[in-house]
Write an enzyme that holds these catalytic residues in place. Structure first.
Site, PDB file in Angstrom:
ATOM      1  N   HIS A   1     -13.941 -33.633 102.397  1.00 37.92           N
ATOM      2  CA  HIS A   1     -14.868 -32.868 101.757  1.00 37.92           C
ATOM      3  C   HIS A   1     -15.035 -31.485 102.337  1.00 37.92           C
ATOM      4  CE1 HIS A   1     -19.424 -33.277  99.564  1.00 37.92           C
ATOM      5  NE2 HIS A   1     -18.488 -32.134  99.371  1.00 37.92           N
ATOM      6  N   ILE A   2     -13.956 -30.688 102.156  1.00 40.66           N
ATOM      7  CA  ILE A   2     -13.725 -29.407 102.710  1.00 40.66           C
ATOM      8  C   ILE A   2     -14.029 -28.445 101.650  1.00 40.66           C
ATOM      9  CG2 ILE A   2     -12.760 -30.010 104.981  1.00 40.66           C
ATOM     10  CD1 ILE A   2     -10.160 -29.458 103.506  1.00 40.66           C
TER      11      ILE A   2
END
Length: 325
Positions: free
Chosen positions: A291-292
Site C-alpha cells: 500500500h505505497i
C-alpha cells in the site's frame, strides 16, 4: 482572537512538517507521540480539541468523537479514501470533514502503470527464476507476457485516479478504455481518453487489463469474486490500487493458481499488513506491494498541507478545500 485561539490534535507523529507548520501559526498543537499510534493516547489527548488532523487510518467513530467533546468543529483526514470514518456519525454531529483526494492521483496512477506492466510482463516470476537458478535462456518462447499496446483497459471506478491512469496509458497506444461507474463522466473527458461506459459484465469480458479504482462501499465490497473472474479473459491482468476488500482474495488465489486469469498486481490487500504466511505470496503470477500508492515525498507533503488547510477552514467556519461530504 488571540494568536493561539484553537487547539488542534495531530493523531500521528509522522505527519509531514508542511502541515504542522501551517497549523502551528494560529493553533495550539497537541500530538499523539506513540508509534504505531496508541488508541488510548489518542482518546486521552483528543479531549477538548477544536480541530483534528487525522493522520492515520484508525477508526474515526463515535468513541473518538465523544471523547473529543461537543466543541469539536473541524476534522480532516490525510487520505483520499475514508472507509475508516463513520461518516453518518460525523454528519449527524454536523462536524465538517475534509480529506485529500486529487493530490495523490498522480503518484497512485504512476504506481498503477508500474504494477500493470510488472504483472503483465511477469517481473516477480522472472526474479524468482534468477534466484532459483532457472534462467532458461535457451528457450525462444520463454517468459512471454501481455502487450499493453492495442489492449483494452477496463476501469472499475473512473474518478480522478482512474482517469490519471488512463491518461498515462494512452502513451502506450492502447486500443480503448472501458469503464464501469454509477454515473457517466463528462463527454469531453470520454473523448480525450477514448473511454466508453459499459456494464460490469461487458467490462470483464472485453478487457485485457482490469483496473480497480473505486472506493470501498457496501456495493463494491467483494465484487471481484469467482463469478467475476470466470467472466474475464484467461489472458487478463487484474490491478487493484483501491481497497483490498473489493476483491475476494480466496477466489483471486484460485483464479491465479488455476490460470483462470493471467496475473494480478495489488497495492492493497485485506488485511493490511498481509500476514507473511498468506497463500497469495506463494504464487508466481502476482505482484503485491505494501500500500505505497501515494508514498512519495512530494505527495505526502501535499496531503499534509491540504489536510491542514481543511482543518483551518473548518475552524474559521469556511468551506474546506476538499470536503468529504
Amino acid at each position: 482572537m488571540s494568536a493561539k485561539s484553537f487547539k488542534v490534535l495531530i493523531t500521528h507523529p509522522e505527519v509531514p512538517q508542511s502541515g504542522i507548520d501551517l497549523l502551528n501559526e494560529n493553533c495550539e498543537l497537541v500530538r499523539v507521540e506513540s508509534l504505531p499510534p496508541k488508541r488510548s493516547e489518542l482518546l486521552q489527548k483528543i479531549r477538548g480539541v477544536d480541530g483534528i488532523l487525522w493522520g492515520g487510518h484508525e477508526a474515526l467513530n463515535a468513541e473518538a468523537l465523544d471523547a473529543a467533546g461537543p466543541q469539536l468543529k473541524s476534522i480532516s483526514t490525510m487520505s483520499a479514501g475514508i472507509d475508516y470514518v463513520d461518516l453518518d456519525e460525523v454528519k449527524r454531529r454536523k462536524i465538517p470533514l475534509g480529506h485529500t483526494p486529487t493530490v495523490l492521483d498522480n503518484a497512485v496512477a504512476d504506481l498503477a502503470v508500474g504494477l500493470l506492466i510488472a504483472a503483465g510482463r511477469r517481473f516477480h516470476e522472472g526474479r524468482k527464476k534468477i534466484e532459483t537458478g532457472n534462467w532458461e535462456n535457451y528457450h525462444l518462447n520463454w517468459m512471454l507476457g501481455q502487450d499493453v499496446r492495442d489492449s483494452v483497459v477496463g476501469f472499475y471506478g473512473f474518478g480522478g485516479i482512474g482517469q490519471a491512469i488512463a491518461k498515462r496509458l494512452s502513451g502506450f497506444d492502447i486500443d480503448q478504455v472501458l469503464y464501469t461507474t454509477r454515473r457517466r463522466i463528462d463527454r469531453e473527458t470520454e473523448k480525450e481518453l477514448n473511454a466508453k461506459k459499459v456494464e460490469f459484465n461487458e467490462l470483464l469480458a472485453k478487457s485485457d487489463f482490469v483496473v480497480i479504482a473505486a472506493p470501498l462501499t457496501a456495493a463494491t465490497q467483494g465484487v471481484f469474486n469467482a463469478t467475476a473472474f470466470n467472466k474475464m479473459k484467461n489472458t487478463a491482468v487484474l490491478i487493484n490500487i483501491a481497497r483490498g476488500k473489493i476483491v475476494n482474495q480466496n477466489d483471486l488465489y484460485d483464479a491465479l493458481r488455476s490460470n483462470r486469469i493471467f496475473a494480478a498486481g495489488l497495492d492493497v490487500v485485506d488485511p493490511e499488513p498481509l500476514p507473511p504466511n498468506s497463500k497469495l505470496l506463494t504464487l508466481d503470477n502476482i505482484i503485491i506491494l505494501p500500500h505505497i500508492g501515494s508514498a512519495t515525498n512530494r505527495t505526502r507533503s501535499d496531503m499534509a498541507t491540504i489536510a491542514a488547510h481543511n482543518v483551518l477552514r473548518g475552524l474559521a467556519g469556511e468551506r474546506m478545500l476538499s470536503p468529504a461530504y
